[in-house]
Scaffold this motif. Structure first.
Motif, mmCIF file in Angstrom:
data_model
loop_
_atom_site.group_PDB
_atom_site.id
_atom_site.type_symbol
_atom_site.label_atom_id
_atom_site.label_comp_id
_atom_site.label_asym_id
_atom_site.label_seq_id
_atom_site.Cartn_x
_atom_site.Cartn_y
_atom_site.Cartn_z
ATOM 1 N N ILE A 1 27.296 75.294 24.617
ATOM 2 C CA ILE A 1 28.818 74.913 24.284
ATOM 3 C C ILE A 1 29.282 73.546 24.660
ATOM 4 C CG2 ILE A 1 30.883 75.590 25.229
ATOM 5 C CD1 ILE A 1 29.778 78.507 25.864
ATOM 6 N N GLY A 2 28.539 72.854 25.724
ATOM 7 C CA GLY A 2 28.834 71.468 26.085
ATOM 8 C C GLY A 2 28.449 70.536 24.826
ATOM 9 N N ARG A 3 27.591 70.624 24.328
ATOM 10 C CA ARG A 3 26.996 69.692 23.216
ATOM 11 C C ARG A 3 28.095 69.845 21.925
ATOM 12 N NH1 ARG A 3 24.495 64.941 21.538
ATOM 13 N NH2 ARG A 3 23.763 65.507 19.475
ATOM 14 N N PHE A 4 28.338 71.159 21.789
ATOM 15 C CA PHE A 4 29.317 71.550 20.559
ATOM 16 C C PHE A 4 30.769 70.896 20.902
ATOM 17 C CE2 PHE A 4 32.195 74.486 18.797
ATOM 18 C CZ PHE A 4 32.213 74.294 17.638
ATOM 19 N N LEU A 5 31.075 70.995 22.189
ATOM 20 C CA LEU A 5 32.576 70.572 22.391
ATOM 21 C C LEU A 5 32.463 68.890 22.201
ATOM 22 C CD1 LEU A 5 33.736 72.861 25.186
ATOM 23 C CD2 LEU A 5 34.630 73.110 22.878
ATOM 24 N N SER A 6 31.297 68.634 22.812
ATOM 25 C CA SER A 6 31.186 67.038 22.773
ATOM 26 C C SER A 6 31.351 66.336 21.626
ATOM 27 C CB SER A 6 30.232 66.557 23.545
ATOM 28 O OG SER A 6 29.967 65.184 23.804
ATOM 29 N N GLN A 7 30.238 67.054 20.680
ATOM 30 C CA GLN A 7 30.236 66.331 19.421
ATOM 31 C C GLN A 7 31.332 66.602 18.598
ATOM 32 O OE1 GLN A 7 27.599 64.439 19.881
ATOM 33 N NE2 GLN A 7 27.152 64.872 17.725
ATOM 34 N N LYS A 8 32.193 67.790 18.608
ATOM 35 C CA LYS A 8 33.173 68.072 17.723
ATOM 36 C C LYS A 8 34.568 67.291 17.985
ATOM 37 C CE LYS A 8 32.049 71.440 14.863
ATOM 38 N NZ LYS A 8 31.734 70.971 13.508
ATOM 39 N N ARG A 9 34.477 66.970 19.567
ATOM 40 C CA ARG A 9 35.583 65.904 19.877
ATOM 41 C C ARG A 9 35.581 64.600 19.426
ATOM 42 N NH1 ARG A 9 35.410 66.731 25.811
ATOM 43 N NH2 ARG A 9 33.634 65.535 25.852
ATOM 44 N N LEU A 10 34.085 64.175 19.692
ATOM 45 C CA LEU A 10 33.698 62.933 19.293
ATOM 46 C C LEU A 10 34.218 62.554 17.908
ATOM 47 C CD1 LEU A 10 32.905 59.848 20.112
ATOM 48 C CD2 LEU A 10 30.711 60.642 19.522
ATOM 49 N N GLU A 11 33.976 63.633 16.755
ATOM 50 C CA GLU A 11 34.210 63.473 15.344
ATOM 51 C C GLU A 11 35.760 63.372 15.246
ATOM 52 O OE1 GLU A 11 32.365 66.951 13.721
ATOM 53 O OE2 GLU A 11 30.346 66.329 14.284
ATOM 54 N N ASP A 12 36.446 63.984 16.108
ATOM 55 C CA ASP A 12 37.863 64.240 15.811
ATOM 56 C C ASP A 12 38.451 63.045 16.164
ATOM 57 O OD1 ASP A 12 40.379 65.422 14.984
ATOM 58 O OD2 ASP A 12 40.488 65.828 17.336
ATOM 59 N N LEU A 13 38.015 62.497 17.473
ATOM 60 C CA LEU A 13 38.424 61.115 17.906
ATOM 61 C C LEU A 13 38.080 59.814 17.145
ATOM 62 C CD1 LEU A 13 37.887 61.793 21.643
ATOM 63 C CD2 LEU A 13 40.273 61.366 20.654
ATOM 64 N N ASN A 14 36.998 59.742 16.460
ATOM 65 C CA ASN A 14 36.614 58.573 15.759
ATOM 66 C C ASN A 14 37.490 58.799 14.205
ATOM 67 O OD1 ASN A 14 34.587 57.514 17.055
ATOM 68 N ND2 ASN A 14 33.158 58.837 16.400
ATOM 69 N N ALA A 15 37.656 60.082 13.855
ATOM 70 C CA ALA A 15 38.617 60.084 12.644
ATOM 71 C C ALA A 15 40.022 59.624 12.915
ATOM 72 C CB ALA A 15 38.650 61.610 12.207
ATOM 73 N N LEU A 16 40.651 59.863 14.203
ATOM 74 C CA LEU A 16 41.850 59.497 14.756
ATOM 75 C C LEU A 16 41.668 57.756 14.752
ATOM 76 C CD1 LEU A 16 42.903 62.162 17.236
ATOM 77 C CD2 LEU A 16 43.864 61.884 14.893
ATOM 78 N N ALA A 17 40.760 57.286 15.221
ATOM 79 C CA ALA A 17 40.629 55.903 15.480
ATOM 80 C C ALA A 17 40.700 55.162 14.188
ATOM 81 C CB ALA A 17 39.521 55.447 16.239
ATOM 82 N N GLN A 18 39.835 55.867 13.405
ATOM 83 C CA GLN A 18 39.628 55.035 11.964
ATOM 84 C C GLN A 18 40.959 55.271 11.127
ATOM 85 O OE1 GLN A 18 36.719 57.135 9.391
ATOM 86 N NE2 GLN A 18 36.655 55.477 7.840
ATOM 87 N N ALA A 19 41.851 56.229 11.455
ATOM 88 C CA ALA A 19 43.155 56.337 10.578
ATOM 89 C C ALA A 19 44.005 55.351 11.389
ATOM 90 C CB ALA A 19 43.640 57.629 10.619
ATOM 91 N N ASN A 20 43.684 54.876 12.612
ATOM 92 C CA ASN A 20 44.608 53.796 13.359
ATOM 93 C C ASN A 20 44.070 52.484 12.908
ATOM 94 O OD1 ASN A 20 46.730 53.226 15.377
ATOM 95 N ND2 ASN A 20 44.943 52.723 16.894
ATOM 96 N N GLY A 21 42.872 52.232 12.211
ATOM 97 C CA GLY A 21 42.616 50.922 11.936
ATOM 98 C C GLY A 21 41.622 50.243 12.646
ATOM 99 N N LYS A 22 41.171 50.727 13.455
ATOM 100 C CA LYS A 22 40.193 50.109 14.470
ATOM 101 C C LYS A 22 39.391 51.135 15.522
ATOM 102 C CE LYS A 22 44.070 49.052 17.718
ATOM 103 N NZ LYS A 22 44.549 47.770 18.190
ATOM 104 N N LEU B 1 37.536 52.930 18.036
ATOM 105 C CA LEU B 1 37.896 53.729 19.599
ATOM 106 C C LEU B 1 37.241 52.614 20.604
ATOM 107 C CD1 LEU B 1 39.283 55.928 21.064
ATOM 108 C CD2 LEU B 1 37.040 57.022 21.237
ATOM 109 N N LEU B 2 38.027 52.101 21.661
ATOM 110 C CA LEU B 2 37.720 51.400 22.782
ATOM 111 C C LEU B 2 36.636 52.347 23.673
ATOM 112 C CD1 LEU B 2 37.516 48.658 24.373
ATOM 113 C CD2 LEU B 2 39.617 49.466 25.305
#
Length: 223
Positions: free
Chosen positions: A85-106, A108-109
């Motif tokens: 579960i830990g790996r699953f949540l970590s990977q899915k969260r990172l995928e989602d955040l990277n997509a949000l950051a990409q949409a924001n144009g830079k 993720l810090l």
């Protein structure tokens, strides 16, 4: 396993998630059921559950601040061992955040997180679920790349009773692992934004913020 977003307290999965929170976390760390209505409906707050055989077996809440270009992991819950579960949540969260950051144009810090320090506070039980043991979680988060911000950290109790909660570190997972410090201006702006929802802040929190404002940066140290 499914990664399902929850946006309403009427969602049956939310009732399961809230019960899981009560089973795992100390009482002062769990927001009342009814007080979740607005956060769940806030598009900036992302609450997801891991669902296995129709049952919520894990959960994570996080948010992305476009203007700061950082994220905050509010919590991660692993309700059962042996399912990854830990790996699953970590990977899915990172995928989602990277997509949000990409949409924001830079890119993720990085991502903030409050991490319990069991070497200072030993009574945390976390529902007896071994993967949630504070020693295990701290080491796992260290492996993921989280680093401790070098200042004494307190935060307001989620009971909104004006009590200061200690025994945690404010940590940061930098996208660039060579990053050795963060500007305190970013930290203070983040903390003020993050805790806007709790108007009854303890004096210890205000003192901490004042001490941060008197410095230019805070070092990122190993945990």
């Amino acid at each position: 396993m499914e990664y399902r977003r929850i946006t309403s307290i009427e969602d049956p999965l939310f009732k399961q998630m809230h019960q899981l929170m009560q089973d795992i976390f100390p009482p002062e760390e769990v927001l009342e059921f009814c007080l979740w209505k607005e956060p769940l409906e806030d598009p900036g707050i992302r609450v997801f559950v891991a669902v296995h055989d129709g049952q919520v077996c894990g959960a994570t809440e996080y948010r992305f601040y476009e203007d700061f270009n950082v994220a905050m992991t509010d919590f991660t819950i692993i309700g059962r061992a042996g399912l990854g579960i830990g790996r699953f949540l970590s990977q899915k969260r990172l995928e989602d955040l990277n997509a949000l950051a990409q949409a924001n144009g830079k890119p993720l810090l990085g991502m903030f997180a409050e991490i319990y320090d069991p070497y200072r506070v030993e009574q945390y039980e976390f529902g007896g679920v071994k993967p949630m043991d504070p020693f295990v979680r701290r080491e796992v988060l260290s492996h993921l790349g989280y680093k401790r911000l070098d200042f004494p950290y307190v935060h307001p109790s989620w009971n909104n009773d004006g009590e200061a909660v200690t025994g945690l570190d404010l940590c940061f997972l930098p996208t660039d692992d060579s990053l050795s410090e963060l500007p305190t201006e970013l930290i203070v702006k983040f903390l003020r934004r993050y805790y806007t929802v709790l108007p009854n802040k303890p004096q210890a929190w205000h003192d901490m913020v004042g001490q941060l404002e008197a410095k230019e940066s805070a070092a990122l140290l190993p945990i």
